[in-house]
Design a protein around this motif. Sequence first.
Motif, PDB file in Angstrom:
ATOM      1  N   VAL A   8      31.299  40.071-105.142  1.00 10.25           N
ATOM      2  CA  VAL A   8      32.090  39.010-104.530  1.00 10.25           C
ATOM      3  C   VAL A   8      33.574  39.365-104.586  1.00 10.25           C
ATOM      4  CG1 VAL A   8      32.742  36.585-104.707  1.00 10.25           C
ATOM      5  CG2 VAL A   8      30.367  37.262-104.998  1.00 10.25           C
ATOM      6  N   ARG A   9      33.994  40.052-105.651  1.00 11.93           N
ATOM      7  CA  ARG A   9      35.408  40.424-105.772  1.00 11.93           C
ATOM      8  C   ARG A   9      35.834  41.268-104.564  1.00 11.93           C
ATOM      9  NH1 ARG A   9      38.878  41.102-110.078  1.00 11.93           N
ATOM     10  NH2 ARG A   9      37.227  41.012-111.632  1.00 11.93           N
ATOM     11  N   ALA A  10      35.004  42.260-104.225  1.00 11.81           N
ATOM     12  CA  ALA A  10      35.362  43.132-103.114  1.00 11.81           C
ATOM     13  C   ALA A  10      35.329  42.374-101.790  1.00 11.81           C
ATOM     14  CB  ALA A  10      34.414  44.325-103.060  1.00 11.81           C
ATOM     15  N   ILE A  11      34.357  41.464-101.649  1.00 12.95           N
ATOM     16  CA  ILE A  11      34.237  40.710-100.405  1.00 12.95           C
ATOM     17  C   ILE A  11      35.417  39.762-100.235  1.00 12.95           C
ATOM     18  CG2 ILE A  11      32.912  38.798 -99.390  1.00 12.95           C
ATOM     19  CD1 ILE A  11      31.542  41.256 -98.734  1.00 12.95           C
ATOM     20  N   THR A  12      35.790  39.112-101.278  1.00 11.68           N
ATOM     21  CA  THR A  12      36.817  38.082-101.151  1.00 11.68           C
ATOM     22  C   THR A  12      38.212  38.632-101.410  1.00 11.68           C
ATOM     23  OG1 THR A  12      36.648  37.476-103.471  1.00 11.68           O
ATOM     24  CG2 THR A  12      35.221  36.310-101.928  1.00 11.68           C
ATOM     25  N   GLY A  13      38.282  39.799-101.995  1.00  9.67           N
ATOM     26  CA  GLY A  13      39.585  40.391-102.244  1.00  9.67           C
ATOM     27  C   GLY A  13      40.372  39.704-103.329  1.00  9.67           C
ATOM     28  N   GLY A  14      39.727  39.003-104.253  1.00 13.48           N
ATOM     29  CA  GLY A  14      40.519  38.355-105.284  1.00 13.48           C
ATOM     30  C   GLY A  14      39.717  37.853-106.457  1.00 13.48           C
ATOM     31  N   ALA A  15      39.038  36.717-106.254  1.00 14.57           N
ATOM     32  CA  ALA A  15      38.415  36.032-107.370  1.00 14.57           C
ATOM     33  C   ALA A  15      37.337  36.869-108.046  1.00 14.57           C
ATOM     34  CB  ALA A  15      37.805  34.728-106.869  1.00 14.57           C
ATOM     35  N   ALA A  16      37.279  36.769-109.363  1.00 18.56           N
ATOM     36  CA  ALA A  16      36.305  37.543-110.120  1.00 18.56           C
ATOM     37  C   ALA A  16      34.929  36.879-110.058  1.00 18.56           C
ATOM     38  CB  ALA A  16      36.760  37.647-111.571  1.00 18.56           C
ATOM     39  N   PRO A  17      33.894  37.640-109.752  1.00 17.85           N
ATOM     40  CA  PRO A  17      32.548  37.071-109.699  1.00 17.85           C
ATOM     41  C   PRO A  17      31.889  37.138-111.061  1.00 17.85           C
ATOM     42  CG  PRO A  17      32.463  39.344-109.044  1.00 17.85           C
ATOM     43  CD  PRO A  17      33.894  39.063-109.403  1.00 17.85           C
ATOM     44  N   PRO A  18      30.854  36.341-111.270  1.00 17.23           N
ATOM     45  CA  PRO A  18      30.046  36.550-112.462  1.00 17.23           C
ATOM     46  C   PRO A  18      29.439  37.962-112.420  1.00 17.23           C
ATOM     47  CG  PRO A  18      29.510  34.474-111.384  1.00 17.23           C
ATOM     48  CD  PRO A  18      30.397  35.224-110.451  1.00 17.23           C
ATOM     49  N   GLU A  19      29.200  38.507-113.588  1.00 25.80           N
ATOM     50  CA  GLU A  19      28.648  39.864-113.689  1.00 25.80           C
ATOM     51  C   GLU A  19      27.327  39.975-112.917  1.00 25.80           C
ATOM     52  OE1 GLU A  19      30.609  41.969-115.370  1.00 25.80           O
ATOM     53  OE2 GLU A  19      29.316  43.634-114.745  1.00 25.80           O
ATOM     54  N   GLY A  20      27.167  41.032-112.146  1.00 26.67           N
ATOM     55  CA  GLY A  20      25.884  41.308-111.499  1.00 26.67           C
ATOM     56  C   GLY A  20      25.643  40.594-110.186  1.00 26.67           C
ATOM     57  N   VAL A  21      26.630  39.862-109.690  1.00 25.17           N
ATOM     58  CA  VAL A  21      26.455  39.160-108.413  1.00 25.17           C
ATOM     59  C   VAL A  21      26.789  40.112-107.261  1.00 25.17           C
ATOM     60  CG1 VAL A  21      27.306  37.278-106.962  1.00 25.17           C
ATOM     61  CG2 VAL A  21      26.944  36.915-109.403  1.00 25.17           C
ATOM     62  N   HIS A  22      25.895  40.138-106.276  1.00 21.01           N
ATOM     63  CA  HIS A  22      26.097  41.022-105.134  1.00 21.01           C
ATOM     64  C   HIS A  22      26.057  40.244-103.825  1.00 21.01           C
ATOM     65  CE1 HIS A  22      25.126  44.005-108.198  1.00 21.01           C
ATOM     66  NE2 HIS A  22      25.764  44.872-107.419  1.00 21.01           N
ATOM     67  N   VAL A  23      26.836  40.728-102.871  1.00 23.18           N
ATOM     68  CA  VAL A  23      26.936  40.077-101.563  1.00 23.18           C
ATOM     69  C   VAL A  23      26.619  41.088-100.476  1.00 23.18           C
ATOM     70  CG1 VAL A  23      28.488  38.913 -99.943  1.00 23.18           C
ATOM     71  CG2 VAL A  23      28.733  38.526-102.396  1.00 23.18           C
ATOM     72  N   ALA A  24      25.858  40.656 -99.458  1.00 20.35           N
ATOM     73  CA  ALA A  24      25.593  41.511 -98.293  1.00 20.35           C
ATOM     74  C   ALA A  24      25.823  40.703 -97.032  1.00 20.35           C
ATOM     75  CB  ALA A  24      24.155  42.023 -98.333  1.00 20.35           C
ATOM     76  N   ASP A  25      26.455  41.322 -96.051  1.00 22.10           N
ATOM     77  CA  ASP A  25      26.574  40.660 -94.744  1.00 22.10           C
ATOM     78  C   ASP A  25      25.188  40.527 -94.129  1.00 22.10           C
ATOM     79  OD1 ASP A  25      29.267  40.631 -95.061  1.00 22.10           O
ATOM     80  OD2 ASP A  25      29.710  42.101 -93.493  1.00 22.10           O
ATOM     81  N   ILE A  26      24.947  39.403 -93.449  1.00 19.89           N
ATOM     82  CA  ILE A  26      23.682  39.232 -92.724  1.00 19.89           C
ATOM     83  C   ILE A  26      23.824  39.800 -91.313  1.00 19.89           C
ATOM     84  CG2 ILE A  26      22.034  37.544 -91.822  1.00 19.89           C
ATOM     85  CD1 ILE A  26      22.708  35.778 -94.283  1.00 19.89           C
ATOM     86  N   LYS A  27      24.819  39.369 -90.582  1.00 19.69           N
ATOM     87  CA  LYS A  27      25.134  39.922 -89.258  1.00 19.69           C
ATOM     88  C   LYS A  27      26.646  40.060 -89.156  1.00 19.69           C
ATOM     89  CE  LYS A  27      21.070  40.213 -87.218  1.00 19.69           C
ATOM     90  NZ  LYS A  27      20.526  41.496 -86.741  1.00 19.69           N
TER      91      LYS A  27
END
Length: 292
Positions: A8-27
């Motif tokens: 989430v950090r990389a996706i949002t460019g700021g806020a720290a995510p909980p450890e181990g959380v992953h984000v993927a674009d759907i489309k």
Amino acid sequence: MAATRSTVRAITGGAAPPEGVHVADIKHAIGSHIAGYRFDGVSVPDDFRIALRELLQRRGLVLFEPGTVTAENFTTFAGFLGTFFHYAGPHTPRAPENPDATMIDSSRDNRLRNHIWHADGGFREDAPAFTALFGKVIPQGSGDTMFASAAHVYDMLDPLFAQYLESLTVVQSPDATGHITERYLDPEEAAQARLKMPPFEMPLVRVHPASGRKWVAVNESYACYIKGVSRVHSQNILGILFDMIKSPEATCRIEWREGALAVWDNRVVQHRAVKDYAPGTARILYRCTMTA
Ligand SMILES: [Fe+2]
């Protein structure tokens, strides 16, 4: 699901995510999927809340894997987005395990109109800003939900056409495609519903209060006509926009799993159920809606 994965950090460019959380674009146009997060039933960490809100603004729809929340606590999880706003009428009962959720049950209600493109509560001027939908009972291999980004549709418009659309006003009504007529069979109840939910006008192109993005604010369920032009002119313009909204470029299709949760910005995202199951089949989703 797209191959790109990041925190989430990389996706949002700021806020720290909980450890181990992953984000993927759907489309490209819409949607993110979040895996690896488990809600503790109590509170969402501040920085994750900020990240989720930003993700919703940018991607419109966020889908969480089964196990993230439960039928009892998904409203507590999604509730940080705003104030619960129960606009549902007598045909949308509360979920038995969760008083903050309403129940959309295809086996109990054969007049459901959720297979027509709509924004939840789009027949009201104060339609909810966010919707959360929890997969309770999902028919095998069917009952998907499609989502469309009306902001992406605006971005796809020819600039001159977009400029013209911004000059237009649209009239919206809950009965544009028979929502009251078909759902409220008791004449007195129907009359009350019409008094409570009269037609209203709004700009055809609207601006998101947080992101500043513009979107095409018409949907097939509730848009009646464009004001001040002929019926044919209105129908043709709306037809072009409805066609763009349901185009593959603007949409994604979610195959439900029981226990999954979808949360979306109900202003810029439209949706519809895919009614590809036999009559009487149980397809039960729990829903909560929230103001901004
Ligand atoms: Fe809906």
